[in-house]
Design an enzyme around this catalytic site. Structure first.
Site, PDB file in Angstrom:
ATOM      1  N   ASN A   1      -4.387   7.735   7.873  1.00 25.70           N
ATOM      2  CA  ASN A   1      -4.128   7.091   6.592  1.00 25.70           C
ATOM      3  C   ASN A   1      -2.637   7.109   6.265  1.00 25.70           C
ATOM      4  OD1 ASN A   1      -3.705   7.034   3.584  1.00 25.70           O
ATOM      5  ND2 ASN A   1      -5.902   6.667   3.588  1.00 25.70           N
TER       6      ASN A   1
ATOM      7  N   ASP B   1      -3.783   8.579  -4.213  1.00 21.25           N
ATOM      8  CA  ASP B   1      -3.624   8.046  -2.867  1.00 21.25           C
ATOM      9  C   ASP B   1      -2.327   8.577  -2.244  1.00 21.25           C
ATOM     10  OD1 ASP B   1      -3.745   6.433  -0.587  1.00 21.25           O
ATOM     11  OD2 ASP B   1      -4.541   4.714  -1.672  1.00 21.25           O
ATOM     12  N   ASN B   2      -1.272   7.792  -2.245  1.00 24.06           N
ATOM     13  CA  ASN B   2      -0.026   8.218  -1.609  1.00 24.06           C
ATOM     14  C   ASN B   2       0.808   9.115  -2.520  1.00 24.06           C
ATOM     15  OD1 ASN B   2      -0.092   6.793   1.010  1.00 24.06           O
ATOM     16  ND2 ASN B   2      -0.218   4.986  -0.302  1.00 24.06           N
TER      17      ASN B   2
ATOM     18  N   GLU C   1       0.818  -1.220   0.000  1.00 19.63           N
ATOM     19  CA  GLU C   1       0.000   0.000   0.000  1.00 19.63           C
ATOM     20  C   GLU C   1       0.845   1.261   0.000  1.00 19.63           C
ATOM     21  OE1 GLU C   1      -2.551   3.290   0.968  1.00 19.63           O
ATOM     22  OE2 GLU C   1      -0.794   2.655   2.133  1.00 19.63           O
TER      23      GLU C   1
ATOM     24  N   ASN D   1      -5.786  11.788   2.298  1.00 18.74           N
ATOM     25  CA  ASN D   1      -5.066  10.518   2.171  1.00 18.74           C
ATOM     26  C   ASN D   1      -3.556  10.731   2.248  1.00 18.74           C
ATOM     27  OD1 ASN D   1      -7.768   9.662   1.497  1.00 18.74           O
ATOM     28  ND2 ASN D   1      -6.854   7.849   0.602  1.00 18.74           N
TER      29      ASN D   1
ATOM     30  N   HIS E   1      -0.137   0.519   7.290  1.00 14.31           N
ATOM     31  CA  HIS E   1      -0.780   1.354   6.271  1.00 14.31           C
ATOM     32  C   HIS E   1       0.296   2.310   5.730  1.00 14.31           C
ATOM     33  CE1 HIS E   1      -4.881   3.519   5.324  1.00 14.31           C
ATOM     34  NE2 HIS E   1      -4.116   3.385   4.258  1.00 14.31           N
TER      35      HIS E   1
ATOM     36  N   HIS F   1      -3.087  -0.394  12.182  1.00 15.16           N
ATOM     37  CA  HIS F   1      -4.509  -0.528  12.528  1.00 15.16           C
ATOM     38  C   HIS F   1      -4.786  -1.876  13.203  1.00 15.16           C
ATOM     39  CE1 HIS F   1      -5.368   3.040  10.146  1.00 15.16           C
ATOM     40  NE2 HIS F   1      -4.810   2.479   9.095  1.00 15.16           N
TER      41      HIS F   1
END
Length: 365
Positions: free
Chosen positions: A177, A278-279, A63, A233, A123, A143
């Site tokens: 996140n 996202d990232n 991720e 994010n 994450h 998480h």
């Protein structure tokens, strides 16, 4: 004995009918807006890079990925996130990958110390190198049991291991996140939801709530430093440490923030990217941003194996200028990789990670 007149009954029925019609219209409008936010009608044209191949050993997602100056990459794998597929019950892991090695073999980092490896669910990640002694710290959003906390490790290079240092929990860090470390114990972090209840989380985009934020943490100070995001994010920092970049994913924009002396962020501008990014990885030399993106959010949420979500990599050059250059570097309809979430370049190569599937490495030229 009291009797209800026909006109009273009809009046109540009319009010009820109007309420039902209004509710249906509201839900319809919200669903239409959500389809727009998720880019649900977007279709991709394939845009491949040369000499791409899958990284062996990554089957359940990478991720987030970040790379040191010497080409050693850290990969956060095995994320289990509510509402998204998870194909393994095993705990998540952090891998290292030497991008200068011709074999490109991943190695699992052994975690040393009093740390619960059985509930590890990594994450977003970030590295920080201490200028005093060169020590490398890895910050990991974790998480366990669906909660949010931040783990700090010290990288022990000669053992390919992570020495556990401490866990950080705080009421302002409820739905973390991503993270960017700015000290050995300090960081900025994004919350991608406001509520912790899973049903209320689903309602946030439906109601277009912009209640997500960026939090600054240090042992002395914990505070919200920027807000007003439908979902915040990815986050990263400019090479000169003066600006933060935040992925305003549901608005299809990257927000540029200037870091003030009191660690609070001031809004500079937003850059349209046309995708749900996202990232964020930042090239240390050029300052270019590299984004792993979800080109169709509806497909991403449905995760239908017969109609898989695609993958997209976007690059932003000269983001602080009046005319930043936004280009699509890679795109795939899901036939090669599913749900890209991060892209990091190094020495002419591009490493692309996904939320729950494979990781890919390609030549940039």
């Amino acid at each position: 004995m009291l009797f209800t007149s026909v006109s009273d009954i009809m009046g109540k029925l009319a009010i009820l009918s109007l309420a039902v019609i209004s509710l249906a219209a509201f839900i319809g409008e919200r669903l239409f807006a959500l389809r727009h936010l998720s880019l649900s009608s977007r279709e991709l044209t394939q845009n491949y890079l040369p000499n791409c191949h899958v990284i062996e050993g990554i089957e359940y997602g990478a991720e987030d990925i970040t790379t040191l100056d010497d080409g050693l990459a850290f990969l956060s794998t095995g994320l289990k996130y509510p509402g998204l597929p998870s194909y393994s019950d095993d705990p998540g892991k952090i891998y290292s990958l030497n991008l200068l090695d011709s074999d490109l073999k991943i190695k699992a980092l052994n975690i040393k110390g009093q740390f619960d490896k059985g509930s590890f669910n990594p994450h977003g990640i970030s590295v920080y190198t201490d200028v005093k002694d060169g020590a490398i710290y890895l910050f990991v959003v974790n998480h366990p049991q669906g909660k949010s906390q931040v783990e700090i490790f010290r990288f022990v290079e000669d053992e390919n291991a992570l020495q556990y240092i401490r866990t950080i929990r705080h009421e302002l860090l409820q739905n973390v996140n991503d993270i960017v470390a700015v000290g050995t114990e300090s960081f900025y972090a994004t919350n991608d939801h406001y509520f912790t209840n899973e049903i209320l989380k689903v309602m946030e985009p439906l109601l277009s709530l912009s209640w997500c934020d960026v939090v600054y943490y240090s042992p002395q100070t914990v505070q919200v430093v920027a807000g007003g995001f439908p979902s915040a994010n990815g986050i990263n920092i400019s090479p000169d440490k003066r600006h933060l970049y935040v992925s305003n994913i549901l608005k299809h924009k990257i927000s540029v923030m200037e870091i003030q002396k009191n660690t609070v962020l001031s809004h500079v501008k937003e850059v349209d990217v046309g995708s749900l990014c996202d990232n964020i990885e930042v090239d240390r030399e050029s300052g270019d941003l590299w984004l792993g993106c979800h080109p169709n959010g509806l497909k991403f949420m449905l995760s239908d194996p017969n109609d898989p979500p695609g993958s997209e990599v976007i690059r932003i050059e000269n983001i602080l200028s009046e005319k930043p250059r936004v280009t699509q570097v890679y795109s795939d309809d899901g036939s090669v990789i599913i749900a890209s979430s991060v892209a990091t370049p190094y020495e002419g190569k591009l490493l692309i990670g996904t939320v729950y599937q494979k990781a890919l490495i390609c030549d940039l030229k």
